[in-house]
Write a protein that holds these residues in place. Structure first.
Motif, PDB file in Angstrom:
ATOM      1  N   ILE A  81       0.706  -1.100   0.096  1.00  0.00           N
ATOM      2  CA  ILE A  81       0.017   0.041  -0.033  1.00  0.00           C
ATOM      3  C   ILE A  81       0.672   1.155  -0.032  1.00  0.00           C
ATOM      4  N   ARG A  82       2.007   1.266   0.869  1.00  0.00           N
ATOM      5  CA  ARG A  82       2.758   2.508   0.859  1.00  0.00           C
ATOM      6  C   ARG A  82       3.724   2.885  -0.135  1.00  0.00           C
ATOM      7  N   PHE A  83       4.425   1.660  -1.000  1.00  0.00           N
ATOM      8  CA  PHE A  83       5.382   1.663  -1.724  1.00  0.00           C
ATOM      9  C   PHE A  83       5.200   1.004  -3.270  1.00  0.00           C
ATOM     10  N   GLY A  84       3.970   0.340  -3.167  1.00  0.00           N
ATOM     11  CA  GLY A  84       3.464  -0.260  -4.370  1.00  0.00           C
ATOM     12  C   GLY A  84       4.372  -1.679  -4.684  1.00  0.00           C
ATOM     13  N   ARG A  85       5.062  -1.924  -3.575  1.00  0.00           N
ATOM     14  CA  ARG A  85       6.008  -3.082  -3.901  1.00  0.00           C
ATOM     15  C   ARG A  85       6.026  -4.069  -2.629  1.00  0.00           C
ATOM     16  N   LEU A  86       6.297  -5.189  -2.852  1.00  0.00           N
ATOM     17  CA  LEU A  86       6.200  -6.307  -2.023  1.00  0.00           C
ATOM     18  C   LEU A  86       7.410  -6.389  -0.837  1.00  0.00           C
ATOM     19  N   TYR A  87       7.298  -6.070   0.371  1.00  0.00           N
ATOM     20  CA  TYR A  87       8.454  -6.132   1.248  1.00  0.00           C
ATOM     21  C   TYR A  87       9.388  -5.249   1.102  1.00  0.00           C
ATOM     22  N   GLY A  88       9.157  -4.185   0.457  1.00  0.00           N
ATOM     23  CA  GLY A  88      10.378  -3.226   0.211  1.00  0.00           C
ATOM     24  C   GLY A  88       9.801  -1.850  -0.558  1.00  0.00           C
ATOM     25  N   GLU A  89      10.747  -0.764  -0.431  1.00  0.00           N
ATOM     26  CA  GLU A  89      10.449   0.621  -0.897  1.00  0.00           C
ATOM     27  C   GLU A  89      11.256   0.852  -2.129  1.00  0.00           C
ATOM     28  N   TYR A  90      12.465   0.368  -2.428  1.00  0.00           N
ATOM     29  CA  TYR A  90      13.080   0.623  -3.835  1.00  0.00           C
ATOM     30  C   TYR A  90      13.135  -0.702  -4.578  1.00  0.00           C
ATOM     31  N   ALA A  91      13.160  -1.964  -4.125  1.00  0.00           N
ATOM     32  CA  ALA A  91      13.465  -2.958  -4.908  1.00  0.00           C
ATOM     33  C   ALA A  91      12.569  -4.162  -4.023  1.00  0.00           C
ATOM     34  N   LEU A 105      11.459   2.850   9.057  1.00  0.00           N
ATOM     35  CA  LEU A 105       9.939   2.704   9.228  1.00  0.00           C
ATOM     36  C   LEU A 105       9.096   3.718   9.243  1.00  0.00           C
ATOM     37  N   SER A 106       8.498   4.205   8.090  1.00  0.00           N
ATOM     38  CA  SER A 106       7.793   5.382   7.708  1.00  0.00           C
ATOM     39  C   SER A 106       6.516   5.066   8.579  1.00  0.00           C
ATOM     40  N   ARG A 107       5.849   6.509   8.945  1.00  0.00           N
ATOM     41  CA  ARG A 107       4.588   6.411   9.913  1.00  0.00           C
ATOM     42  C   ARG A 107       3.598   6.053   9.130  1.00  0.00           C
ATOM     43  N   LEU A 108       3.457   5.975   7.982  1.00  0.00           N
ATOM     44  CA  LEU A 108       2.319   5.455   7.114  1.00  0.00           C
ATOM     45  C   LEU A 108       2.381   3.911   7.207  1.00  0.00           C
ATOM     46  N   LEU A 109       3.657   3.567   6.665  1.00  0.00           N
ATOM     47  CA  LEU A 109       3.886   2.062   6.698  1.00  0.00           C
ATOM     48  C   LEU A 109       3.428   1.475   8.335  1.00  0.00           C
ATOM     49  N   SER A 110       3.832   2.139   9.229  1.00  0.00           N
ATOM     50  CA  SER A 110       3.371   1.693  10.573  1.00  0.00           C
ATOM     51  C   SER A 110       1.991   1.656  10.615  1.00  0.00           C
ATOM     52  N   TYR A 151      -0.280   1.484   8.527  1.00  0.00           N
ATOM     53  CA  TYR A 151      -0.942   0.208   7.576  1.00  0.00           C
ATOM     54  C   TYR A 151      -0.736  -0.945   8.275  1.00  0.00           C
ATOM     55  N   PHE A 152       0.412  -1.152   8.777  1.00  0.00           N
ATOM     56  CA  PHE A 152       0.803  -2.636   9.431  1.00  0.00           C
ATOM     57  C   PHE A 152       0.107  -2.854  10.738  1.00  0.00           C
ATOM     58  N   LEU A 153      -0.109  -1.913  11.485  1.00  0.00           N
ATOM     59  CA  LEU A 153      -0.793  -2.051  12.757  1.00  0.00           C
ATOM     60  C   LEU A 153      -2.289  -2.363  12.524  1.00  0.00           C
ATOM     61  N   ILE A 154      -2.851  -1.644  11.632  1.00  0.00           N
ATOM     62  CA  ILE A 154      -4.205  -2.023  11.284  1.00  0.00           C
ATOM     63  C   ILE A 154      -4.417  -3.192  10.721  1.00  0.00           C
ATOM     64  N   ALA A 155      -3.806  -3.663   9.739  1.00  0.00           N
ATOM     65  CA  ALA A 155      -3.536  -4.959   8.946  1.00  0.00           C
ATOM     66  C   ALA A 155      -3.295  -6.156   9.884  1.00  0.00           C
ATOM     67  N   ASP A 156      -2.465  -6.018  10.800  1.00  0.00           N
ATOM     68  CA  ASP A 156      -1.966  -7.117  11.659  1.00  0.00           C
ATOM     69  C   ASP A 156      -3.294  -7.180  12.681  1.00  0.00           C
ATOM     70  N   LEU A 157      -3.701  -6.326  13.209  1.00  0.00           N
ATOM     71  CA  LEU A 157      -4.833  -6.299  14.386  1.00  0.00           C
ATOM     72  C   LEU A 157      -5.883  -7.072  13.647  1.00  0.00           C
ATOM     73  N   LEU A 158      -6.318  -6.851  12.603  1.00  0.00           N
ATOM     74  CA  LEU A 158      -7.422  -7.323  11.905  1.00  0.00           C
ATOM     75  C   LEU A 158      -7.146  -8.766  11.404  1.00  0.00           C
ATOM     76  N   LEU A 159      -5.955  -8.817  10.688  1.00  0.00           N
ATOM     77  CA  LEU A 159      -5.675 -10.419  10.311  1.00  0.00           C
ATOM     78  C   LEU A 159      -5.573 -11.407  11.540  1.00  0.00           C
ATOM     79  N   THR A 160      -4.741 -10.660  12.566  1.00  0.00           N
ATOM     80  CA  THR A 160      -4.497 -11.782  13.911  1.00  0.00           C
ATOM     81  C   THR A 160      -5.808 -12.037  14.443  1.00  0.00           C
ATOM     82  N   TYR A 161      -6.639 -11.011  14.738  1.00  0.00           N
ATOM     83  CA  TYR A 161      -7.726 -11.249  15.378  1.00  0.00           C
ATOM     84  C   TYR A 161      -8.460 -12.433  14.793  1.00  0.00           C
ATOM     85  N   VAL A 162      -9.006 -11.896  13.447  1.00  0.00           N
ATOM     86  CA  VAL A 162      -9.848 -13.065  12.675  1.00  0.00           C
ATOM     87  C   VAL A 162      -9.315 -14.421  12.558  1.00  0.00           C
ATOM     88  N   ALA A 163      -8.036 -14.425  12.695  1.00  0.00           N
ATOM     89  CA  ALA A 163      -7.411 -15.903  12.221  1.00  0.00           C
ATOM     90  C   ALA A 163      -7.400 -16.457  13.791  1.00  0.00           C
TER      91      ALA A 163
END
Length: 471
Positions: A31-41, A105-110, A112-124
């Motif tokens: 969501i933040r950088f348009g790449r999987l697990y990275g910013e530049y590559a 670790l950018s603020r937006l990345l943080s 996005y991660f916190l929201i996604a992890d809370l939802l995924l972990t809770y539902v799982a």
């Protein structure tokens, strides 16, 4: 067997959490950088994934976040998930800051991660509970349990078994040894009595038998049941009667030599909890020793110039379960303070086995400042580092105070005494009743957790800065 099953449960939940964590980081990077697990590559952020997963694993091993996992409701699970996520993220941010990597670790990345992890972990986690409790427990693979008891205790036994919500075991029937002729008890079918128990167990696919209540009264028949059921290859659980003794504290099964025993205590702490508490003590005391070293450069000359005597005050105090140790403080009183304490006994402002006095004439001019700012307590970090004390606990009494303790007072020393505690952050010297101090100490011991220690440490900093209640 129980400990192995719990280990498997915890491992399964941990793996699920780590999968959700890795997926959440992937979503956040995308969501933040348009790449999987990275910013530049692709994958240039993999070191962050490794850091997050390693940190979470260590915290999971130390903090036991999966305790009573299957007994938690949806709201409690959300609370526990949020608490674990926030705490682990705080630790990670601290590690990044200390290693000068916080900018990675950018603020937006943080966010996005916190929201996604809370939802995924809770539902799982909710999904895992449903799969195991409603799927596995009703399957052919779960352990089929037969309860053997008497009519008087049957409903209580059933409620207790159901309340623990065990995913691997299903209660399929009851054998009532007093044979009242009932078909059901609390919705569970009565399938046998004391005479037909062995025959029923042999022919109805029973995996596990739990014998309790009135079924324990006939020792000769109990021995026969255990021997015969064991020979059939079933797991036989026999309730230890002493475990049912009414007790306000906690109890657990353990072993003394070859003997199985029931252990009773105000609170029972696991080895993992004690390791975690000691780790916190060592880390905190090392930081405290640095502060002590810097403070000594200024405090030592001031004490020497103010009054004759040593810089450090040493006194024998009483620690955990009556162990004696040498207690250290910066000297804040004149050298004859202990002798004059007897003369001032009538002016004691605390009702009970402690001595506190406002405008104590034994305190030096520098000592008043040291006490008001709590600087006089800094040498106790050495006691904490040695293991005589903890960062948080109950305050250690003097020998003469301890010798006058009643039995009800001695329980406050069932834990290692602390540099600070619940008493100190609840008014400190403003509390003038020793029984109230003991009450606060017991509240701390009965409800101890590492989270409570951390909370008290933060409250202590606040109290010290404000100077509230210090003398």
């Amino acid at each position: 067997m129980y400990s192995k099953r719990k280990t498997v449960e915890n491992f399964l939940i941990l793996i699920l959490d780590l999968i959700c964590l890795a997926a959440s980081l992937g979503i956040a990077f995308h969501i933040r950088f348009g790449r999987l697990y990275g910013e530049y590559a692709d994958w240039d952020g993999r070191w962050l994934v490794a850091l997050f997963m390693a940190t979470y694993t260590v915290l999971a091993l130390l903090l036991e976040p999966y305790r009573h996992f299957f007994r938690r409701g949806a709201i409690e699970e959300l609370h526990q998930t949020l608490k674990a996520e926030v705490f682990s993220y705080f630790i990670i941010i601290t590690l990044l800051y200390l290693t000068h990597q916080s900018g990675e670790l950018s603020r937006l990345l943080s966010a996005y991660f916190l929201i996604a992890d809370l939802l995924l972990t809770y539902v799982a986690r909710l999904a895992l509970k449903q799969i195991l409790l409603k799927g596995y427990r009703r399957s052919r693979y779960s352990s089929r349990l037969l309860l053997v008891t008497g009519t008087v205790d049957a409903e209580k036994n059933i409620r207790n078994i159901i309340r623990y919500n065990e995913w691997f075991r299903q209660l399929i029937g009851i054998a009532l040894v007093d044979d009242p002729g009932l078909d059901f008890m609390a919705g569970i079918p009565v399938v046998a009595d004391g005479n037909s128990l062995l025959d029923y167990a042999a022919h109805h696919g029973i995996d596990e038998v739990f014998i309790t209540g009135q079924a324990l009264n006939d020792m000769e028949r109990l021995i026969t049941w255990v021997r015969e059921l064991g020979q059939m290859g079933m797991l036989v659980n026999v309730n230890i009667g002493a475990f049912d003794i009414e007790y306000t504290g906690k109890k657990t099964l353990s072993r003394v030599g070859k003997y199985a025993v029931v252990t009773f205590a105000r609170n029972i702490f696991s080895t993992r909890q004690m390791i975690l508490k000691r780790t916190l003590d060592v880390m905190g005391s090392l930081v405290g020793m640095l502060i002590l070293g810097a403070a000594t450069l200024f405090v030592a000359p001031a004490i020497k110039l103010d009054s004759p005597g040593p810089v450090f005050f040493r006194q024998i105090r009483v620690g955990k379960n009556g162990r004696k140790f040498t207690f250290y403080k910066f000297r804040s009183m004149y050298q004859d303070a202990e002798r004059r304490k007897v003369e001032l006994a009538e002016q004691n402002e605390v009702d009970g086995l402690m001595f506190k006095m406002e405008d104590d004439p034994r305190v030096t001019c520098v000592g008043k400042f040291l006490r008001r700012t709590s600087i006089d307590e800094l040498p106790q970090f050495w006691n904490v580092l040695k293991g005589d004390m903890s960062l948080v606990g109950t305050r250690p009494p003097t020998v003469d105070e301890f010798e006058r303790y009643e039995a009800k007072h001695r329980c406050r020393l069932s834990m290692t005494p602390g540099l600070t505690g619940l008493w100190q952050v609840s008014g400190r010297s403003d509390i003038k009743d020793f029984d109230e101090v003991v009450k606060l100490d017991m509240e701390y011991i009965d409800n101890w957790s590492i989270w409570k220690d951390i909370k008290i440490l933060f409250l202590t900093i606040k109290v010290v800065i404000s100077g509230k209640g210090s003398r």
